[in-house]
Design a protein around this motif. Sequence first.
Motif, short mmCIF file in Angstrom:
data_model
loop_
_atom_site.label_atom_id
_atom_site.label_comp_id
_atom_site.label_asym_id
_atom_site.label_seq_id
_atom_site.Cartn_x
_atom_site.Cartn_y
_atom_site.Cartn_z
N TYR A 97 0.83 -1.20 0.00
CA TYR A 97 0.00 0.00 0.00
C TYR A 97 0.87 1.25 0.00
CZ TYR A 97 -3.37 -3.47 1.58
OH TYR A 97 -4.16 -4.58 1.68
N GLU A 108 -9.89 -2.49 4.08
CA GLU A 108 -8.46 -2.84 3.95
C GLU A 108 -7.68 -2.44 5.19
OE1 GLU A 108 -6.58 -4.44 1.62
OE2 GLU A 108 -8.32 -4.91 0.41
N PHE A 133 -2.28 -4.57 6.23
CA PHE A 133 -2.31 -3.17 5.81
C PHE A 133 -1.19 -2.41 6.49
CE2 PHE A 133 -3.57 1.26 6.06
CZ PHE A 133 -3.95 1.51 4.76
#
Length: 72
Positions: free
Chosen positions: A24, A58, A64
Amino acid sequence: MIYKVYYQESKNEVPVREKTKSMYFETNNERTVRQMLKDQKINIEYIQLLEGEYLEYEKQSEHFKLQENVSL
């Protein structure tokens, strides 16, 4: 904006769903994400913008973690 990058660890192998990994990034646009990863030896499958309820979902995942320093 938060982007989720789906990738394979090797550019030389055919993408296999079971080997897909993700990371991410928080940045302004997808182009910036690609620029950050251009020197990595990974095969980027897809870059997805996360927003709204999907982003909240998420964030609850144990995986994450926003990338700060790209070193795979």
